[in-house]
Design an enzyme around this catalytic site. Sequence first.
Site, PDB file in Angstrom:
ATOM      1  CB  CYS A 192      -0.905  -0.130   1.433  1.00 26.04           C
ATOM      2  SG  CYS A 192      -0.257   0.088   2.825  1.00 26.04           S
ATOM      3  CD  GLN A 193       1.104   6.510  -0.706  1.00 29.02           C
ATOM      4  OE1 GLN A 193       0.437   6.029  -1.639  1.00 29.02           O
ATOM      5  NE2 GLN A 193       2.398   6.894  -1.092  1.00 29.02           N
TER       6      GLN A 193
END
Length: 160
Positions: free
Chosen positions: A122-123
């Site tokens: 993800c981020q």
Amino acid sequence: MFKHLNVGLLALLAIVLLSDNTEQSEFCNEAENCDLWTETSHKSPTDAVVTYKQLKHMLSSGRVQLFDVREPYELESGFISGAANIPLGDVDQALRLNPDQFKERYGVPKPSTEDTDFLLYCQRGRRSLDALETAWALGYTRARHYAGGYNEWIQAESEL
């Protein structure tokens, strides 16, 4: 009274030490070690973390099924090439699809529960950890995640 307390503490300490004495698995840090990850291995989120260097190796060898669990609008700022997008809120349902439905919806083959190259990111690593726990609960016991996330990826790639 203290004698019974000491015996109890020693017994508790012995239980803790014995339960923590399980040998941790060799982590997949080289292609030939990827098959050492087994269902009986001691699993914790730290055991399932892939580093930037490991991910680069997996990508260059073509031995990765990479899934970005961010929301689709977040991919507008960039993503790791070759990743398919399954938003975190859809991971449970996605992994329950049959292989044909999965391929139709996400455009890539569905990972097998036995795959050692099933990787989530993800981020920054928090959502991919949540997705990893969901995958583990559904039987994908060899799944892993790139904890550095897209933030680390962009930073490391800009330093090349």
